[in-house]
Design an enzyme around this catalytic site. Structure first.
Site, PDB file in Angstrom:
ATOM      1  CG  ASP A   1      13.311 -13.214   1.317  1.00 47.43           C
ATOM      2  OD1 ASP A   1      13.113 -12.158   1.971  1.00 47.43           O
ATOM      3  OD2 ASP A   1      13.410 -14.334   1.860  1.00 47.43           O
TER       4      ASP A   1
ATOM      5  CE1 TYR B   1       5.044  -3.016  11.864  1.00 48.20           C
ATOM      6  CE2 TYR B   1       4.329  -1.418  13.505  1.00 48.20           C
ATOM      7  CZ  TYR B   1       4.541  -1.760  12.185  1.00 48.20           C
ATOM      8  OH  TYR B   1       4.263  -0.851  11.188  1.00 48.20           O
TER       9      TYR B   1
ATOM     10  CG  ASP C   1       6.803  -6.622  -2.671  1.00 45.58           C
ATOM     11  OD1 ASP C   1       6.393  -5.638  -2.026  1.00 45.58           O
ATOM     12  OD2 ASP C   1       6.456  -7.792  -2.418  1.00 45.58           O
TER      13      ASP C   1
ATOM     14  N   GLY D   1       0.806  -1.219   0.000  1.00 48.90           N
ATOM     15  CA  GLY D   1       0.000   0.000   0.000  1.00 48.90           C
ATOM     16  C   GLY D   1       0.839   1.268   0.000  1.00 48.90           C
TER      17      GLY D   1
ATOM     18  CE  LYS E   1       7.772  -0.625  11.096  1.00 48.04           C
ATOM     19  NZ  LYS E   1       8.145  -0.390   9.696  1.00 48.04           N
TER      20      LYS E   1
HETATM   21  N1  NAD Z   1      -0.199   0.862   6.819  1.00 46.58           N
HETATM   22  C1  NAD Z   1       0.022   1.405   7.999  1.00 46.58           C
HETATM   23  O1  NAD Z   1      -0.899   1.797   8.739  1.00 46.58           O
HETATM   24  C2  NAD Z   1       1.409   1.578   8.496  1.00 46.58           C
HETATM   25  C3  NAD Z   1       1.601   2.323   9.654  1.00 46.58           C
HETATM   26  C4  NAD Z   1       2.886   2.489  10.130  1.00 46.58           C
HETATM   27  C5  NAD Z   1       3.938   1.955   9.461  1.00 46.58           C
HETATM   28  N2  NAD Z   1       3.752   1.228   8.320  1.00 46.58           N
HETATM   29  C6  NAD Z   1       4.940   0.671   7.669  1.00 46.58           C
HETATM   30  O2  NAD Z   1       4.953   1.002   6.302  1.00 46.58           O
HETATM   31  C7  NAD Z   1       5.644  -0.017   5.562  1.00 46.58           C
HETATM   32  C8  NAD Z   1       4.776  -0.471   4.400  1.00 46.58           C
HETATM   33  O3  NAD Z   1       3.550  -0.979   4.909  1.00 46.58           O
HETATM   34  P1  NAD Z   1       2.230  -1.160   4.021  1.00 46.58           P
HETATM   35  O4  NAD Z   1       1.123  -0.620   4.814  1.00 46.58           O
HETATM   36  O5  NAD Z   1       2.499  -0.681   2.628  1.00 46.58           O
HETATM   37  O6  NAD Z   1       2.125  -2.748   4.065  1.00 46.58           O
HETATM   38  P2  NAD Z   1       1.734  -3.781   2.906  1.00 46.58           P
HETATM   39  O7  NAD Z   1       1.499  -5.074   3.585  1.00 46.58           O
HETATM   40  O8  NAD Z   1       0.667  -3.210   2.047  1.00 46.58           O
HETATM   41  O9  NAD Z   1       3.099  -3.857   2.067  1.00 46.58           O
HETATM   42  C9  NAD Z   1       4.282  -4.451   2.569  1.00 46.58           C
HETATM   43  C10 NAD Z   1       5.047  -5.027   1.387  1.00 46.58           C
HETATM   44  O10 NAD Z   1       6.235  -5.672   1.894  1.00 46.58           O
HETATM   45  C11 NAD Z   1       6.454  -6.807   1.080  1.00 46.58           C
HETATM   46  N3  NAD Z   1       7.326  -7.753   1.774  1.00 46.58           N
HETATM   47  C12 NAD Z   1       7.055  -8.387   2.939  1.00 46.58           C
HETATM   48  N4  NAD Z   1       8.091  -9.195   3.256  1.00 46.58           N
HETATM   49  C13 NAD Z   1       9.009  -9.057   2.253  1.00 46.58           C
HETATM   50  C14 NAD Z   1      10.285  -9.643   2.007  1.00 46.58           C
HETATM   51  N5  NAD Z   1      10.818 -10.550   2.827  1.00 46.58           N
HETATM   52  N6  NAD Z   1      10.962  -9.272   0.898  1.00 46.58           N
HETATM   53  C15 NAD Z   1      10.422  -8.377   0.035  1.00 46.58           C
HETATM   54  N7  NAD Z   1       9.227  -7.797   0.223  1.00 46.58           N
HETATM   55  C16 NAD Z   1       8.527  -8.144   1.320  1.00 46.58           C
HETATM   56  C17 NAD Z   1       5.056  -7.383   0.834  1.00 46.58           C
HETATM   57  O11 NAD Z   1       5.031  -8.268  -0.265  1.00 46.58           O
HETATM   58  C18 NAD Z   1       4.253  -6.108   0.623  1.00 46.58           C
HETATM   59  O12 NAD Z   1       4.179  -5.761  -0.743  1.00 46.58           O
HETATM   60  C19 NAD Z   1       5.963  -1.129   6.582  1.00 46.58           C
HETATM   61  O13 NAD Z   1       7.270  -0.951   7.047  1.00 46.58           O
HETATM   62  C20 NAD Z   1       4.974  -0.853   7.705  1.00 46.58           C
HETATM   63  O14 NAD Z   1       5.445  -1.321   8.944  1.00 46.58           O
HETATM   64  C21 NAD Z   1       2.499   1.029   7.825  1.00 46.58           C
END
Ligand code: NAD
Length: 258
Positions: free
Chosen positions: A71, A163, A48, A28, A167
């Site tokens: 990965d 988590y 990804d 996202g 962070k």
């Molecule tokens: N969405 C939120 O509310 C939120 C809030 C705070 C922080 N974040 C942080 O933002 C970042 C992105 O989150 P998001 O909401 O887009 O999540 P998401 O789940 O939509 O996307 C995460 C992506 O990471 C990829 N991924 C996971 N493990 C992997 C690996 N081993 N190798 C390669 N790719 C891998 C997944 O395939 C996915 O496309 C993360 O670090 C998350 O902790 C998100």
């Protein structure tokens, strides 16, 4: 590289036209950032582990972006990803790290595999990617690294121990990188979102009353959208932020104020 697209979109002031950008994570928030960099006329490589997400995103972008399935917890794999992006783009000006997972459980129920998985996906991938990109950026004498952290790096949310630890560690790792690489024109910052509606959070937010309860904790009275994160990321990645380094920028509607 022409600046017309950036001018049309009002993003030319960022000076990102033609910038060579590697985005780790096509979820996202990574996708929202990719779309925003595309509107600023940057050139993109996106990595990804999920090839379907990469295909979906490159179809939406409609530019010749480079998709690299990998990965990113594996240091050797990460070195190959960064080398490929560097070779195809002809350098790396910006790295955005948007890879992460969460497992919501009380501390007493977390098993070793779950702890280890969260640290390797969230923290190890950020370290190895930043190290590999930092090597290129310090030798070329400029670069921007933006890592997506979280308000969980500061607040003590229940059921978030692994988590939150990942962070908090990202924030400190980022500060040391910022200090070591400042003399080489490389800035390193983190953006720390509150709850944003993406795949990572959707299942949890859709459960009975969760969205409402979480929104009430935010002074802005609502959760964020992915687009509200990409602007701050682009700013930190731009020439406008050349003297900003070692910061955690909270993008949370005021959540960390209360
Ligand atoms: N969405 C939120 O509310 C939120 C809030 C705070 C922080 N974040 C942080 O933002 C970042 C992105 O989150 P998001 O909401 O887009 O999540 P998401 O789940 O939509 O996307 C995460 C992506 O990471 C990829 N991924 C996971 N493990 C992997 C690996 N081993 N190798 C390669 N790719 C891998 C997944 O395939 C996915 O496309 C993360 O670090 C998350 O902790 C998100």
């Amino acid at each position: 590289m022409g600046g017309d697209k950036a001018m049309e979109n009002g993003t030319d002031w960022l000076g990102l036209s033609g910038a060579k950008v590697l985005i780790a994570g096509a979820g996202g928030l990574g996708s929202a950032c990719a779309k925003a960099f595309d509107l600023a006329n940057a050139r993109l490589a996106i990595a990804d582990r999920d090839p379907d997400r990469l295909t979906g995103l490159s179809e939406v972008l409609g530019q010749d972006c480079i998709s690299i399935p990998a990965d990113l917890t594996d240091p050797d794999c990460v070195r190959d990803v960064v080398a490929e992006a560097n070779s195809v783009l002809g350098g790396i000006d910006v790295l955005v790290h948007a890879v992460g997972i969460n497992i919501r459980k009380p501390v007493l129920e977390i098993d070793p595999d779950e702890w280890h998985r969260i640290q390797t996906v969230n923290l190890d991938s950020a370290f190895w990617l930043s190290q590999a990109a930092g090597k290129i950026m310090t030798s070329q004498g400029h670069g921007r690294i933006v890592i997506i952290s979280s308000v969980s790096g500061l607040l003590a949310h229940a059921q978030h121990a692994p988590y939150a630890a990942s962070k908090g560690a990202i924030n400190q790792m980022m500060r040391v990188m910022a200090r070591e690489w400042a003399p080489f024109g490389v800035t390193v910052n983190a953006v720390a979102p509150g709850y944003i509606e993406t795949e990572l959070t959707q299942e949890y937010l859709n459960q009975d009353g969760h969205r409402e309860a979480l929104s009430e904790m935010v002074p802005a009275g609502r959760l964020g959208s992915p687009d509200e994160l990409s602007g701050p990321v682009l700013f930190l990645a731009s020439r406008q932020a050349s003297f900003v380094t070692g910061h955690v920028l909270y993008v949370d509607g005021g959540r960390t104020l209360v």
